[in-house]
Structures are given as C-alpha cells and as structure tokens.
Motif scaffolding. Structure first.
Motif, short mmCIF file in Angstrom:
data_model
loop_
_atom_site.label_atom_id
_atom_site.label_comp_id
_atom_site.label_asym_id
_atom_site.label_seq_id
_atom_site.Cartn_x
_atom_site.Cartn_y
_atom_site.Cartn_z
N TYR A 1 -92.26 19.85 -22.05
CA TYR A 1 -93.94 19.56 -22.55
C TYR A 1 -94.06 19.39 -23.98
CZ TYR A 1 -95.00 22.58 -18.67
OH TYR A 1 -94.85 22.16 -17.46
N VAL A 2 -92.93 19.21 -24.20
CA VAL A 2 -92.97 18.33 -25.77
C VAL A 2 -91.73 17.74 -26.15
CG1 VAL A 2 -93.14 18.81 -28.23
CG2 VAL A 2 -94.90 19.81 -26.86
N PRO A 3 -91.38 16.39 -26.26
CA PRO A 3 -92.24 15.79 -25.73
C PRO A 3 -92.32 15.62 -24.07
CG PRO A 3 -90.01 14.74 -25.75
CD PRO A 3 -90.02 16.51 -26.66
N LEU A 4 -92.89 15.28 -23.14
CA LEU A 4 -93.51 15.40 -21.97
C LEU A 4 -92.51 14.22 -21.19
CD1 LEU A 4 -97.75 15.45 -22.02
CD2 LEU A 4 -96.32 16.90 -20.62
N ARG A 5 -92.14 14.81 -20.45
CA ARG A 5 -91.32 14.18 -19.70
C ARG A 5 -90.71 15.65 -18.35
NH1 ARG A 5 -88.75 16.93 -23.54
NH2 ARG A 5 -87.37 18.35 -23.74
N PHE A 6 -90.21 14.30 -16.95
CA PHE A 6 -89.79 15.26 -15.96
C PHE A 6 -88.40 14.93 -16.57
CE2 PHE A 6 -88.88 15.52 -11.16
CZ PHE A 6 -89.48 16.57 -11.26
N VAL A 7 -87.20 16.01 -16.48
CA VAL A 7 -85.85 15.51 -16.20
C VAL A 7 -85.36 16.12 -15.17
CG1 VAL A 7 -83.67 16.51 -17.71
CG2 VAL A 7 -85.68 15.91 -18.54
N CYS A 8 -84.68 14.76 -13.93
CA CYS A 8 -84.05 15.52 -12.61
C CYS A 8 -82.12 15.78 -13.19
CB CYS A 8 -83.67 14.17 -12.31
SG CYS A 8 -85.38 13.93 -11.89
N GLU A 9 -82.03 16.73 -12.53
CA GLU A 9 -80.56 17.66 -13.42
C GLU A 9 -80.15 17.06 -12.26
OE1 GLU A 9 -81.58 21.52 -13.93
OE2 GLU A 9 -83.08 20.57 -15.76
N THR A 10 -78.35 16.41 -12.60
CA THR A 10 -78.23 16.21 -11.27
C THR A 10 -76.26 17.15 -11.19
OG1 THR A 10 -76.28 14.58 -13.31
CG2 THR A 10 -78.33 13.72 -11.56
N ARG A 11 -75.84 16.96 -10.21
CA ARG A 11 -74.73 17.99 -9.79
C ARG A 11 -73.26 17.64 -10.60
NH1 ARG A 11 -73.13 16.99 -4.15
NH2 ARG A 11 -74.93 18.32 -4.29
N GLY A 12 -72.19 18.62 -11.78
CA GLY A 12 -72.32 18.51 -13.09
C GLY A 12 -72.42 19.00 -14.14
N GLY A 13 -74.13 19.15 -14.68
CA GLY A 13 -74.17 19.62 -15.44
C GLY A 13 -75.12 17.98 -16.05
N GLY A 14 -75.35 17.14 -15.77
CA GLY A 14 -76.16 15.99 -16.75
C GLY A 14 -77.28 16.05 -15.70
N SER A 15 -78.23 14.72 -16.93
CA SER A 15 -79.91 15.29 -16.73
C SER A 15 -80.10 13.51 -17.01
CB SER A 15 -80.41 16.01 -16.89
OG SER A 15 -80.26 16.26 -18.43
N TYR A 16 -81.32 13.32 -16.57
CA TYR A 16 -81.51 12.38 -16.28
C TYR A 16 -83.31 12.36 -17.09
CZ TYR A 16 -82.23 10.58 -12.09
OH TYR A 16 -82.64 10.32 -11.06
N ALA A 17 -83.78 11.49 -17.97
CA ALA A 17 -85.35 11.67 -17.49
C ALA A 17 -86.29 10.48 -16.94
CB ALA A 17 -86.42 11.61 -19.08
#
Length: 139
Positions: free
Chosen positions: A74-90
């Motif tokens: 919510y601060v900053p606004l973002r939608f984050v996808c979490e991947t297998r193995g602990g990674g993520s990307y917005a």
C-alpha cells in the motif's frame, strides 16, 4: 522587505488543499488498480493458474509459471507476485506515474501549508508591531 499581499495566505492555503486533493485522487486511482488486480487474482476457475495479473510478456522466470502467491503493497502501491524459491517481482498493475505523482503532490501540499502558516505568522507579527518601531535592530 516589501509588505506581503493580504491574499497570499489564502492563495497558499487553497493551493495546499488542491495539491492534497490531487495526491489523494492519484492514490485512490492507484488503489483501484491494485484492488482490481487483487480481485482478478482471486477469481478462481479454469484459467486461474497462474494468477492473471502475474502473467507478463517477458523473461521465462517472470512468465507466471513459477508464481505461487501474491501480495499487495500500500505504500508505495504495488501488486507483487511471489515465485517459487522466495523470489518476487512487482507487476505493472499500477501505472508508473501514480506513486511519484501522489508523493510529489503530497509533498507540495505540505510545503504550501507550511508556507501559509509562515505567512500568517509574519502577518501577525506585523500587526503586533507599532508603526514607528523597527524590529530586530539594537543600538
């Protein structure tokens, strides 16, 4: 120092309110985008895996095949996808101008409000000083 325009304080307050309203409007626009992506992610059914907002046209690791969950910031606004193995990307669910624009308008509104308060203080000090007396000078 020249005398300040009596309407300057009102102008600064109006600009502060306008800037604050624009910051809130931009933030709400981005929040609607994030909530729309979250609703789309929660939509179950035949085409629900991987999560639709996480499907991007890009490298294979960001293609959505390894996405296991998502989160919302919510601060900053973002939608984050979490991947297998602990990674993520917005994802790009929130337009790129929303976060910097909301921050800029909020900062400008705060500075304008401080300026309006400072101008009111100067006006109050001028009104309290007798006309023949100089301020800040000693002999």
């Amino acid at each position: 120092m020249s005398s300040l325009n009596p309407d300057r304080g009102a102008l600064l307050r109006a600009l502060a309110i306008l800037s604050g309203a624009l910051a809130v409007a931009l933030y709400c626009w981005g929040l609607l985008q994030v909530l729309g992506a979250a609703l789309e992610a929660e939509d179950g059914g035949t085409d629900s895996a991987p999560v639709r907002p996480c499907r991007t046209a890009g490298p294979q690791e960001r293609g959505g095949a390894e996405v296991v969950d998502y989160s919302v910031g919510y601060v900053p606004l973002r939608f984050v996808c979490e991947t297998r193995g602990g990674g993520s990307y917005a994802t790009d669910s929130v337009p790129g101008y929303v976060n910097p624009g909301a921050f800029g308008f909020a900062l400008a509104g705060g500075l304008l409000a401080v300026g309006a308060g400072y101008e009111a203080e100067l006006r109050a000090r001028r009104a309290a000083t007798p006309p023949g007396e100089q301020t800040g000078t000693t002999s």
